[in-house]
Enzyme design. Structure first.
Site, PDB file in Angstrom:
ATOM      1  N   ASP A 202       0.861  -1.168   0.000  1.00 22.51           N
ATOM      2  CA  ASP A 202       0.000   0.000   0.000  1.00 22.51           C
ATOM      3  C   ASP A 202       0.909   1.233   0.000  1.00 22.51           C
ATOM      4  OD1 ASP A 202      -2.359   1.635   0.428  1.00 22.51           O
ATOM      5  OD2 ASP A 202      -1.762   1.748   2.533  1.00 22.51           O
TER       6      ASP A 202
ATOM      7  N   ASP B 240      -0.090   5.172   1.059  1.00 24.78           N
ATOM      8  CA  ASP B 240      -0.283   6.057   2.211  1.00 24.78           C
ATOM      9  C   ASP B 240      -0.356   5.262   3.507  1.00 24.78           C
ATOM     10  OD1 ASP B 240      -0.758   8.651   0.724  1.00 24.78           O
ATOM     11  OD2 ASP B 240      -2.393   7.452  -0.098  1.00 24.78           O
TER      12      ASP B 240
ATOM     13  N   ASP C 287      -1.875  -1.030   5.768  1.00 23.34           N
ATOM     14  CA  ASP C 287      -2.150  -0.541   7.123  1.00 23.34           C
ATOM     15  C   ASP C 287      -3.632  -0.447   7.462  1.00 23.34           C
ATOM     16  OD1 ASP C 287      -2.373   1.656   5.255  1.00 23.34           O
ATOM     17  OD2 ASP C 287      -2.458   2.982   6.985  1.00 23.34           O
TER      18      ASP C 287
END
Length: 228
Positions: free
Chosen positions: A12, A14, A178
């Site tokens: 991922d 961000d 996240d």
């Protein structure tokens, strides 16, 4: 190296590879100001991240009563325009990210990005940070077009992660993210997933339900070896 358990690792963006909440929060606040709404404290902007820019803005507006659909479209377009010109003012890789990418490359692992950020923005940020050439593929929230329901084929749908595996030559892959969007997408794709607990997690580590967790990039390679 042949003994590494995964042929490719997907990340991922961000909250996993890059710390970007200040630039994202500033773009959200630009749109909020145009609509006559109060700013979101920048330090709390990370609480809104997950699912893409549209969901981020919707969360910020819903906290203040929301807006009609046509006004939302106006503010969303303004947010994207502002972000497209200011997406790498404060954004930086997380500590240890470059070293981990170098280690994976040295081991012969192919590396990709799967993000719900528009591909143009993702590539632009990575290029500005001097990271773009480290990745075999960059798959954004709009890269695969829209599905039958008119929505982009983005996380938590499995399609972007399946495309990552295809782009990286098939074989065994693992995904690092996240948010619950990352976990759900990896699960749907049948791919092991590692939770980056230093990022913008929208749930606790236990609730995310990853196969493994890391609190910093220094832990990534050993965790991947153990997971394999």
């Amino acid at each position: 190296m042949a003994d590494f358990p995964f042929g490719a690792v997907g990340f991922d963006l961000d909250g996993t590879l890059i710390e970007s909440h200040r630039d994202l929060g500033t773009a959200v606040n630009h749109a909020l100001a145009l609509g006559g709404f109060a700013h979101v404290p920048i330090d709390h902007a990370s609480d809104l991240i997950g699912g893409g820019a549209k969901i981020m803005l919707a969360k910020a507006l819903d906290m203040q009563g929301g807006v009609a659909e046509d006004e939302f479209r106006r503010l969303y377009k303004a947010m994207l325009a502002y972000y497209g010109e200011n997406y790498a003012v404060h954004t930086r890789p997380y500590p240890g990210a470059l070293e981990a990418l170098d280690e994976l490359a040295w081991r012969g692992v192919r590396i990709g990005v799967v993000t719900n950020k528009f591909e143009e923005f993702a590539r632009g940020i990575l290029d500005t940070l001097g990271l773009l050439d480290r990745f075999d593929c960059v798959i954004g929230g709009d890269s695969l077009g829209k599905g039958p329901d008119g929505a982009y084929l983005a996380k938590p749908a499995p399609d972007p992660i399946l495309r990552l595996r295809e782009s990286c030559g098939g074989g065994r892959i693992v995904y690092v993210g996240d948010s619950s969007y990352d976990m759900r997408a990896a699960r749907a794709a049948g791919v092991p997933v590692v939770a980056a607990c230093y990022g913008y997690c929208d749930k606790s580590p236990d609730e995310l339900g990853a196969d493994a967790t890391i609190d910093s990039f220094a832990e990534l390679i050993p965790v991947l070896e153990a997971l394999g």
